[in-house]
Design an enzyme around this catalytic site. Structure first.
Site, PDB file in Angstrom:
ATOM      1  N   LYS A 215       0.871  -1.182   0.000  1.00 20.11           N
ATOM      2  CA  LYS A 215       0.000   0.000   0.000  1.00 20.11           C
ATOM      3  C   LYS A 215       0.906   1.229   0.000  1.00 20.11           C
ATOM      4  CE  LYS A 215      -4.071   2.031   2.127  1.00 20.11           C
ATOM      5  NZ  LYS A 215      -3.690   3.384   1.734  1.00 20.11           N
ATOM      6  N   ARG A 220      -3.549   8.375  -5.554  1.00 16.88           N
ATOM      7  CA  ARG A 220      -4.277   7.430  -6.407  1.00 16.88           C
ATOM      8  C   ARG A 220      -4.492   8.058  -7.784  1.00 16.88           C
ATOM      9  NH1 ARG A 220      -8.031   3.367  -4.557  1.00 16.88           N
ATOM     10  NH2 ARG A 220      -8.464   1.968  -6.305  1.00 16.88           N
ATOM     11  N   GLU A 264      -0.939   4.267  -8.374  1.00 17.97           N
ATOM     12  CA  GLU A 264      -0.509   5.380  -7.523  1.00 17.97           C
ATOM     13  C   GLU A 264       0.647   6.097  -8.197  1.00 17.97           C
ATOM     14  OE1 GLU A 264      -1.056   6.050  -3.908  1.00 17.97           O
ATOM     15  OE2 GLU A 264      -2.746   4.650  -3.735  1.00 17.97           O
TER      16      GLU A 264
END
Length: 513
Positions: A215, A220, A264
């Protein structure tokens, strides 16, 4: 349809906890709306202004209500008339626009009865929380249109909003829904992850084996390519193509001419660890000199999902197939690190590696799950080192001593998906720098729904803040029966909406786990 009738439906929907009764009330309202009122009416029943914000703050609205004559009696306002007036208010710009907005507002309130005024005030301030969430409203649209609820929800997912889908479904049935499909160049809301307490819990919840991905602590992005044309969108679906030439170049170099990828963009230090999130976000400012910033603050894109690749749409394909398509489209160094495992020890080591490299944690994904755009589904579970939650600021208290003059102590709430309300979990003034205090004071003053001279200032629930905490404890002080222990602010998440905040179910799950 009269506004008074819609306001009464809103009141009745808020008054009943029964989902089926809500659906029945909303269905009847949708039937009574004229064809040209359906998109607006559906938007208002969901608690949203059809044309977006109108530029009227709490103080202006309060003053207008106090100055308004006694509530009007008689036939009253129609939905169409009110929508037109609100759009005129929103369109007012330039010198004298404030006075023009106030005149329009005064004229509107003068023709409204007391129930209509209450409805309008809540709608304009974003406080119309009646439990008519999109899932309930989708079921009502499906019932009236005679269509499967799943098809209406899918169309709303692809449209990014329910109102245009409601209008099309009620007017044209299945043919209207068929217009809503994934189009390269038009963004869809991203799929979101729920929170899990640890990788062991995540693996159990996903059936034993899952894909784990880092993560990343970045921004994003959703990147679209159609031949030489590349468009990039933010988490909130704002186009940011001009801000990310690195992403544009990467997609143009890909072997496939038709792509929609989820990922991302992140600013990295020389050692490969991420810059702070706020540093990455400098590249996404609205007033941006990319040529000046890019050499000193380059962005690197990492992708983790393919929505279109290999010549077709992949939303309904299993996660493992979408990843295979991503492997064919993007080189390994531009895909997020990934591990497929059912071994808890291996998963914990993967999490520790991500944390050691400065990333937020991992996301565990069900291998057979489709891509559910716009949903925070149980097929994606995020795991971080320290517990963090994305909560909404409900109110703030004026500080004392060194913090005098600043709104300091934040009241924090989690989203209740059953009602659309926010459930308070505690307060905190910890973790804030002077710069953050100054910024949040001005921001919260603009969101205030009560007097600024009171010690506690209620605000519209719009600001999302990432909060770290050491644990969760039972507490009779708060409505949800739970409170955060040693909560402290990590950062504001201006890229997130209140609907993206963590839910009270997530908090209860962390407490029970």
């Amino acid at each position: 349809m009269l506004l008074a009738e819609l306001a009464e439906v809103s009141r009745a929907v808020a008054a009943t906890p029964a989902r089926l009764e809500k659906v029945a009330l909303l269905s009847e309202a949708l039937r009574r709306l004229a064809p040209d009122e359906r998109a607006v009416g559906a938007s208002w029943l969901a608690g949203d202004l059809a044309g977006g914000r109108v530029g009227i703050g709490a103080a202006t609205l309060r003053a207008a209500l106090e100055a308004a004559p006694p509530g009007a009696a008689g036939p009253g306002l129609t939905v169409g008339e009110v929508d037109a007036a609100l759009r005129r208010i929103a369109a007012a710009a330039g010198p004298g626009s404030g006075a023009a907005r106030r005149r329009e507002l005064d004229a509107l309130l003068a023709r409204a009865g007391d129930p209509e005024r209450r409805f309008l005030a809540a709608l304009v301030l974003g406080e119309l929380r009646q439990g008519a969430l999109e899932g309930v409203l989708s079921d009502a649209v499906a019932r009236v249109a005679g269509l499967p609820g799943a098809e209406v929800r899918r169309a709303a997912m692809l449209a990014g909003a329910l109102p245009p889908v409601a209008e099309a479904a009620l007017a044209e049935g299945a043919a209207g829904l068929a217009r809503f499909r994934l189009r390269v160049g038009e963004p869809v809301s991203p799929m979101l992850a729920q929170t899990a307490a640890g990788v062991d819990e995540a693996l159990r919840a996903l059936g034993g084996e899952a894909a784990l991905e880092w993560k990343l602590d970045g921004a994003r992005i959703q990147a679209h390519r159609d031949g030489d044309e590349v468009r990039v969108f933010s988490r909130s679906l704002r186009e940011v193509t001009a801000a990310v030439p690195e992403v544009v170049a990467l997609l143009r170099a890909a072997p496939e001419p038709l792509l929609v990828l989820d990922g991302e963009a992140i600013a990295l230090r020389a050692d490969g660890t991420p810059e702070p999130f706020q540093v990455t976000m400098r590249r996404f400012g609205r007033k941006l000199d990319v040529e000046r910033l890019a050499p000193d603050l380059p962005l690197t894109a990492f992708f983790f999902d393919a929505l279109v690749a290999g010549g077709g749409e992949l939303l309904g394909a299993p996660e493992r197939e979408r990843w295979a398509a991503l492997e064919r489209a993007i080189p390994a160094e531009r895909r997020v690190p990934r591990l497929v495992t059912g071994d808890a020890a291996e998963a914990r080591a993967f999490l520790e590696e991500a944390l050691a490299r400065g990333q937020e944690g991992v996301v565990a994904k069900a291998l057979d799950a489709p891509y559910e755009a716009g949903r925070r589904g149980a097929a994606w579970l995020k795991v971080k080192r320290a517990h963090t939650l994305d909560l909404v600021v409900l109110a703030a208290e004026w500080g004392s001593g060194r913090r005098r003059g600043w709104l300091s102590n934040l009241h924090l709430g989690a989203r209740d998906p059953a009602t659309g309300e926010f459930v308070m979990l505690g307060k905190t003034f910890k973790g804030m720098t002077d710069a953050m205090l100054a910024w949040q004071t001005e921001r919260l003053k603009a969101l205030a729904t009560g007097p600024l001279d009171a010690w506690q200032v209620p605000v519209r629930p719009e600001l999302v803040v990432e909060v770290a905490f050491d644990g969760i404890q039972a507490s009779p002080r708060y409505p949800g029966g739970l409170a955060l222990r040693f909560a402290r602010v990590k950062r504001y998440r201006e890229d997130k909406r209140p609907e993206d905040a963590d839910t009270i179910e997530t908090v209860r799950g962390l407490y029970g786990g």
